[in-house]
Design an enzyme around this catalytic site. Structure first.
Site, PDB file in Angstrom:
ATOM      1  N   HIS A   1       0.861  -1.181   0.000  1.00  0.00           N
ATOM      2  CA  HIS A   1       0.000   0.000   0.000  1.00  0.00           C
ATOM      3  C   HIS A   1       0.900   1.234   0.000  1.00  0.00           C
ATOM      4  O   HIS A   1       2.138   1.130  -0.036  1.00  0.00           O
ATOM      5  CB  HIS A   1      -0.945  -0.019   1.206  1.00  0.00           C
ATOM      6  CG  HIS A   1      -0.254  -0.286   2.508  1.00  0.00           C
ATOM      7  ND1 HIS A   1       0.640   0.597   3.062  1.00  0.00           N
ATOM      8  CD2 HIS A   1      -0.281  -1.360   3.341  1.00  0.00           C
ATOM      9  CE1 HIS A   1       1.105   0.108   4.188  1.00  0.00           C
ATOM     10  NE2 HIS A   1       0.570  -1.094   4.377  1.00  0.00           N
TER      11      HIS A   1
ATOM     12  N   LEU B   1      -1.892   3.153   7.754  1.00  0.00           N
ATOM     13  CA  LEU B   1      -2.032   2.157   6.688  1.00  0.00           C
ATOM     14  C   LEU B   1      -1.374   0.850   7.122  1.00  0.00           C
ATOM     15  O   LEU B   1      -0.308   0.847   7.731  1.00  0.00           O
ATOM     16  CB  LEU B   1      -1.398   2.657   5.388  1.00  0.00           C
ATOM     17  CG  LEU B   1      -1.986   3.924   4.774  1.00  0.00           C
ATOM     18  CD1 LEU B   1      -1.478   4.103   3.343  1.00  0.00           C
ATOM     19  CD2 LEU B   1      -3.514   3.922   4.782  1.00  0.00           C
ATOM     20  N   SER B   2      -2.046  -0.246   6.800  1.00  0.00           N
ATOM     21  CA  SER B   2      -1.542  -1.573   7.150  1.00  0.00           C
ATOM     22  C   SER B   2      -2.186  -2.586   6.217  1.00  0.00           C
ATOM     23  O   SER B   2      -3.350  -2.421   5.830  1.00  0.00           O
ATOM     24  CB  SER B   2      -1.934  -1.908   8.596  1.00  0.00           C
ATOM     25  OG  SER B   2      -1.834  -3.306   8.820  1.00  0.00           O
TER      26      SER B   2
ATOM     27  N   GLN C   1       7.670 -15.658  11.796  1.00  0.00           N
ATOM     28  CA  GLN C   1       7.211 -14.590  12.695  1.00  0.00           C
ATOM     29  C   GLN C   1       5.715 -14.664  12.993  1.00  0.00           C
ATOM     30  O   GLN C   1       5.180 -13.770  13.636  1.00  0.00           O
ATOM     31  CB  GLN C   1       7.599 -13.216  12.138  1.00  0.00           C
ATOM     32  CG  GLN C   1       6.860 -12.779  10.902  1.00  0.00           C
ATOM     33  CD  GLN C   1       7.484 -11.533  10.274  1.00  0.00           C
ATOM     34  OE1 GLN C   1       8.576 -11.576   9.714  1.00  0.00           O
ATOM     35  NE2 GLN C   1       6.806 -10.407  10.377  1.00  0.00           N
TER      36      GLN C   1
ATOM     37  N   LYS D   1       5.633   2.729  11.957  1.00  0.00           N
ATOM     38  CA  LYS D   1       4.380   2.076  12.355  1.00  0.00           C
ATOM     39  C   LYS D   1       4.684   0.841  13.215  1.00  0.00           C
ATOM     40  O   LYS D   1       4.014   0.559  14.194  1.00  0.00           O
ATOM     41  CB  LYS D   1       3.606   1.695  11.096  1.00  0.00           C
ATOM     42  CG  LYS D   1       2.633   0.575  11.268  1.00  0.00           C
ATOM     43  CD  LYS D   1       1.242   1.071  11.253  1.00  0.00           C
ATOM     44  CE  LYS D   1       0.196   0.013  11.453  1.00  0.00           C
ATOM     45  NZ  LYS D   1       0.624  -1.346  11.393  1.00  0.00           N
TER      46      LYS D   1
ATOM     47  N   ARG E   1      -3.180  -5.326   7.072  1.00  0.00           N
ATOM     48  CA  ARG E   1      -4.275  -5.986   7.804  1.00  0.00           C
ATOM     49  C   ARG E   1      -5.559  -5.152   7.805  1.00  0.00           C
ATOM     50  O   ARG E   1      -6.622  -5.670   8.152  1.00  0.00           O
ATOM     51  CB  ARG E   1      -3.841  -6.331   9.229  1.00  0.00           C
ATOM     52  CG  ARG E   1      -2.790  -7.442   9.246  1.00  0.00           C
ATOM     53  CD  ARG E   1      -2.487  -7.980  10.633  1.00  0.00           C
ATOM     54  NE  ARG E   1      -1.707  -9.202  10.579  1.00  0.00           N
ATOM     55  CZ  ARG E   1      -0.388  -9.285  10.731  1.00  0.00           C
ATOM     56  NH1 ARG E   1       0.325  -8.188  10.934  1.00  0.00           N
ATOM     57  NH2 ARG E   1       0.238 -10.449  10.654  1.00  0.00           N
TER      58      ARG E   1
ATOM     59  N   GLY F   1       9.434   1.079   8.644  1.00  0.00           N
ATOM     60  CA  GLY F   1       8.421   2.058   9.013  1.00  0.00           C
ATOM     61  C   GLY F   1       8.308   2.203  10.526  1.00  0.00           C
ATOM     62  O   GLY F   1       8.457   1.240  11.274  1.00  0.00           O
TER      63      GLY F   1
ATOM     64  N   GLY G   1       1.875   3.165   2.213  1.00  0.00           N
ATOM     65  CA  GLY G   1       2.901   3.179   3.269  1.00  0.00           C
ATOM     66  C   GLY G   1       4.192   2.526   2.778  1.00  0.00           C
ATOM     67  O   GLY G   1       5.288   3.085   2.930  1.00  0.00           O
ATOM     68  N   HIS G   2       4.051   1.349   2.166  1.00  0.00           N
ATOM     69  CA  HIS G   2       5.245   0.676   1.634  1.00  0.00           C
ATOM     70  C   HIS G   2       5.920   1.526   0.558  1.00  0.00           C
ATOM     71  O   HIS G   2       7.140   1.604   0.491  1.00  0.00           O
ATOM     72  CB  HIS G   2       4.866  -0.659   0.985  1.00  0.00           C
ATOM     73  CG  HIS G   2       4.348  -1.689   1.939  1.00  0.00           C
ATOM     74  ND1 HIS G   2       3.025  -2.058   1.987  1.00  0.00           N
ATOM     75  CD2 HIS G   2       4.977  -2.434   2.874  1.00  0.00           C
ATOM     76  CE1 HIS G   2       2.861  -2.987   2.893  1.00  0.00           C
ATOM     77  NE2 HIS G   2       4.023  -3.235   3.465  1.00  0.00           N
TER      78      HIS G   2
END
Ligand code: PAF
Length: 292
Positions: A43, A194-195, A70, A159, A197, A157, A45-46
């Site tokens: 998205h 933004l994520s 993870q 975030k 998920r 990030g 953000g990336h």
């Protein structure tokens, strides 16, 4: 597009490599590589991380790898959104030179028995408390990806505030030649960070989701206003979210330097603080943070 308008032809030049050998071939002799590791489902953000990477090195290399290590046994590894074609297009448009997209057999050809273990006082708190083993999985794959890409700089990030700090400390302690660059969180207009998920949220959940960022802002405001009873501020923010139907894991005010709880004196002295939160909305677990 009208016939008279100039045609903008995208220069499609990103190389997609799936093996470590090909990657090394593509990058041989490159000393200024800037790297952005991702798990895909990209998205804005990336993409902001990619743009920041371009300011810190050349070429920009991205990776897409959904890292099983993870994810906990009851987490969303299987249903984690995989949108490879769309991701490639976005990365290409963002000027990424090489995409490293290994499969599990390539990155983990044998059970990954050697793992990086972050210190307990940083790795087992906050996210680490609620997602046991998460940071071991993250640092292990990041070290391995760094070993494949050998970047001069890598962008993470804010975030994922704790992840950023843990990766940065890992690089320092292992004297890795990779500088860790922090990128600001990108938010939707209503404040939701933004994520990938966020895509799990229903329409009603999506409308409620900005309340997490709002809760962080409330905490920040109260501390700026001079309140010093951090525990009470955290508890009230936690309860507010709970009353709205969230299941919060934590809302915690911490020192930016090491993510430990500040003393009253440190709060009074206006040490650099950050408030971090994780909460479930329906089946979706969201995290966010705000520097105070
Ligand atoms: O932040 C992420 O997407 C992942 O934790 C990372 C850094 C790509 C490692 O798998």
């Amino acid at each position: 597009m009208g016939a008279s308008e100039p045609q903008i032809t995208q220069n499609k030049k990103m190389k997609i490599v799936t093996t470590i050998e090909e990657l090394r071939g593509q990058l041989s002799g490159q000393l200024r590589t800037a790297f952005v590791p991702t798990m895909g489902n990209l998205h804005e953000g990336h993409l902001s991380l990619m743009r920041l990477a371009a300011k810190h090195g050349d070429p920009v290399v991205a990776s897409i790898f959904v890292n099983r290590l993870q994810f906990g046994p009851n987490e969303d590894f299987e249903k984690y959104p995989r949108t490879f074609e769309a991701d490639c297009e976005k990365l290409n448009d963002a000027g990424v030179y090489v995409l490293f997209a290994p499969n599990e057999k390539e990155l983990y050809p044998e059970p990954q028995e050697y793992r990086v273990s972050p210190p307990h006082d940083l790795g087992d708190i906050l996210e680490g408390e609620f997602r046991p083993g998460f940071f071991i999985g993250v640092t292990t794959v990041v070290l391995k990806l760094f070993s494949c890409v050998q970047p001069r700089a890598a962008v993470f990030g804010k975030k994922d505030y704790q992840q950023l700090m843990i990766v940065r400390n890992m690089c320092r302690q292992f004297a890795l030649p990779t500088e860790i660059i922090a990128a600001e969180t990108v938010r939707a207009e209503d404040g939701l960070a933004l994520s990938s998920r966020n895509g799990y949220l229903s329409v009603t959940e999506r409308a409620e989701a900005p309340q997490l960022a709002l809760a962080l802002q409330q905490v920040s405001k109260r501390i700026h206003a001079g309140e010093k009873d951090i525990a009470a501020i955290e508890r009230e923010a936690f309860d507010t979210l709970k009353q709205r139907g969230w299941q919060p894991d934590y809302i915690a005010v911490r020192k930016r330097a090491n993510l430990q709880a500040p003393s009253r004196d440190e709060v009074a002295a206006k040490s650099s603080l950050v408030v971090l939160a994780a909460a479930k909305l329906g089946a979706t677990r969201l995290i966010d943070n705000l520097e105070i």
